[in-house]
Design a protein around this motif. Sequence first.
Motif, mmCIF file in Angstrom:
data_model
loop_
_atom_site.group_PDB
_atom_site.id
_atom_site.type_symbol
_atom_site.label_atom_id
_atom_site.label_comp_id
_atom_site.label_asym_id
_atom_site.label_seq_id
_atom_site.Cartn_x
_atom_site.Cartn_y
_atom_site.Cartn_z
ATOM 1 N N GLN A 28 28.427 -57.649 -32.773
ATOM 2 C CA GLN A 28 28.647 -57.094 -31.443
ATOM 3 C C GLN A 28 27.481 -56.172 -31.119
ATOM 4 O OE1 GLN A 28 32.005 -54.452 -31.076
ATOM 5 N NE2 GLN A 28 31.822 -54.273 -28.862
ATOM 6 N N LEU A 29 26.892 -56.342 -29.936
ATOM 7 C CA LEU A 29 25.751 -55.544 -29.530
ATOM 8 C C LEU A 29 26.168 -54.485 -28.516
ATOM 9 C CD1 LEU A 29 23.080 -58.350 -29.027
ATOM 10 C CD2 LEU A 29 23.172 -56.698 -30.905
ATOM 11 N N ILE A 30 25.683 -53.263 -28.715
ATOM 12 C CA ILE A 30 25.868 -52.181 -27.756
ATOM 13 C C ILE A 30 24.492 -51.619 -27.427
ATOM 14 C CG2 ILE A 30 26.850 -49.896 -27.320
ATOM 15 C CD1 ILE A 30 29.133 -50.605 -29.182
ATOM 16 N N GLU A 31 24.088 -51.743 -26.162
ATOM 17 C CA GLU A 31 22.773 -51.251 -25.776
ATOM 18 C C GLU A 31 22.770 -49.725 -25.754
ATOM 19 O OE1 GLU A 31 19.646 -51.392 -22.033
ATOM 20 O OE2 GLU A 31 20.958 -53.125 -22.410
ATOM 21 N N GLU A 32 21.746 -49.152 -26.335
ATOM 22 C CA GLU A 32 21.629 -47.697 -26.427
ATOM 23 C C GLU A 32 20.241 -47.268 -25.977
ATOM 24 O OE1 GLU A 32 23.005 -44.059 -26.762
ATOM 25 O OE2 GLU A 32 24.262 -45.722 -27.482
ATOM 26 N N ARG A 33 20.204 -46.299 -25.070
ATOM 27 C CA ARG A 33 18.930 -45.710 -24.654
ATOM 28 C C ARG A 33 18.771 -44.384 -25.392
ATOM 29 N NH1 ARG A 33 18.675 -46.882 -18.085
ATOM 30 N NH2 ARG A 33 18.775 -49.163 -18.254
ATOM 31 N N GLY A 34 18.048 -44.442 -26.485
ATOM 32 C CA GLY A 34 17.954 -43.290 -27.370
ATOM 33 C C GLY A 34 17.489 -42.024 -26.693
ATOM 34 N N TRP A 35 16.613 -42.171 -25.687
ATOM 35 C CA TRP A 35 16.071 -40.989 -25.017
ATOM 36 C C TRP A 35 17.135 -40.209 -24.234
ATOM 37 C CZ3 TRP A 35 14.664 -46.040 -23.821
ATOM 38 C CH2 TRP A 35 15.146 -46.551 -22.609
ATOM 39 N N GLU A 36 18.292 -40.840 -23.964
ATOM 40 C CA GLU A 36 19.360 -40.134 -23.252
ATOM 41 C C GLU A 36 20.137 -39.201 -24.162
ATOM 42 O OE1 GLU A 36 21.714 -43.188 -21.451
ATOM 43 O OE2 GLU A 36 20.234 -43.580 -19.864
ATOM 44 N N ARG A 37 20.019 -39.400 -25.466
ATOM 45 C CA ARG A 37 20.612 -38.523 -26.477
ATOM 46 C C ARG A 37 22.107 -38.286 -26.224
ATOM 47 N NH1 ARG A 37 17.156 -36.842 -29.941
ATOM 48 N NH2 ARG A 37 18.488 -35.142 -30.699
ATOM 49 N N ARG A 38 22.831 -39.387 -26.112
ATOM 50 C CA ARG A 38 24.280 -39.299 -25.949
ATOM 51 C C ARG A 38 24.919 -38.639 -27.175
ATOM 52 N NH1 ARG A 38 27.786 -43.087 -25.961
ATOM 53 N NH2 ARG A 38 26.564 -44.487 -27.306
ATOM 54 N N GLU A 39 25.868 -37.768 -26.942
ATOM 55 C CA GLU A 39 26.510 -37.067 -28.052
ATOM 56 C C GLU A 39 27.189 -38.033 -29.010
ATOM 57 O OE1 GLU A 39 29.050 -33.883 -27.002
ATOM 58 O OE2 GLU A 39 27.547 -32.831 -25.784
ATOM 59 N N ALA A 40 27.844 -39.054 -28.472
ATOM 60 C CA ALA A 40 28.544 -40.004 -29.334
ATOM 61 C C ALA A 40 27.565 -40.768 -30.226
ATOM 62 C CB ALA A 40 29.362 -40.979 -28.489
ATOM 63 N N PHE A 41 26.377 -41.080 -29.685
ATOM 64 C CA PHE A 41 25.385 -41.784 -30.484
ATOM 65 C C PHE A 41 24.743 -40.842 -31.504
ATOM 66 C CE2 PHE A 41 20.998 -43.532 -31.045
ATOM 67 C CZ PHE A 41 21.373 -44.656 -31.753
ATOM 68 N N LEU A 42 24.484 -39.606 -31.116
ATOM 69 C CA LEU A 42 23.915 -38.637 -32.046
ATOM 70 C C LEU A 42 24.859 -38.356 -33.209
ATOM 71 C CD1 LEU A 42 22.308 -36.100 -29.549
ATOM 72 C CD2 LEU A 42 21.119 -37.729 -31.031
ATOM 73 N N ALA A 43 26.156 -38.525 -32.987
ATOM 74 C CA ALA A 43 27.108 -38.365 -34.083
ATOM 75 C C ALA A 43 26.946 -39.467 -35.116
ATOM 76 C CB ALA A 43 28.537 -38.355 -33.534
ATOM 77 N N LEU A 44 26.496 -40.654 -34.661
ATOM 78 C CA LEU A 44 26.234 -41.760 -35.580
ATOM 79 C C LEU A 44 24.890 -41.591 -36.262
ATOM 80 C CD1 LEU A 44 27.411 -44.785 -33.391
ATOM 81 C CD2 LEU A 44 28.657 -43.703 -35.267
#
Length: 230
Positions: A28-44
């Motif tokens: 399963q693919l989830i597109e992520e724009r790292g430069w947006e620094r989403r809190e949920a992604f930073l937790a990963l």
Amino acid sequence: MFTLFHHPFCPHSRFVRLALGEIGVDLQLIEERGWERREAFLALNPAGATPVLVAEGPSVIPGAAIIAEYLDETLGDALAERRLLPSSVGERVEVRRLMAWFNEKFFKEASNPLVTERIYKRFMSEDEGGGPPSADVIRAAKANVRYHLAYIGWLARTRNYLAGDRITYADLAAAAHLSAIDYLGDVPWAEDDAAKAWYARVKSRPSFRPLLSEWLAGVPASRTYVDLDF
């Protein structure tokens, strides 16, 4: 089932997608724009960079090199001749050396500046580093592509694949970075027939098809990008 946080034009994400495609797992693919620094992604991944693989457990594996090692440690034995990291120590060292060459050196000198300037900046705010592309950065990166392509050509002339007789992580890393900038038309294929022939073989593999089918709105792919006989 694996979940991959990725960006379609992140070369490291493309490398992992190719590896997973070669292994043949559900993804399963989830597109992520790292430069947006989403809190949920930073937790990963506190580094805020793609790719990040989430496996059953759940286990969170950040970074292309770590993901490659994880896949080999957990799935490698069952793959037999399809294993992407060879069994002998010497061959494993060479594959890892070339993985690092492309995922670190090529990324720093060529693929990252080109993708950042010509794609990422389109979607970044000014605070995130967006703005018009730098002609100087693009010019320097395109010059660097030429000597990396020559090195790939030398490897391709001396071996069946880049690290030996069969396809490995080394080929997938090189092809992933090249594919991201080939979309932009920034690979001078006419300069090295051996590199071009090797890439055509790798690009023709089924694992490559999902990448070639993805296009960026407003940025058309180069003529060579989807052509398997370019």
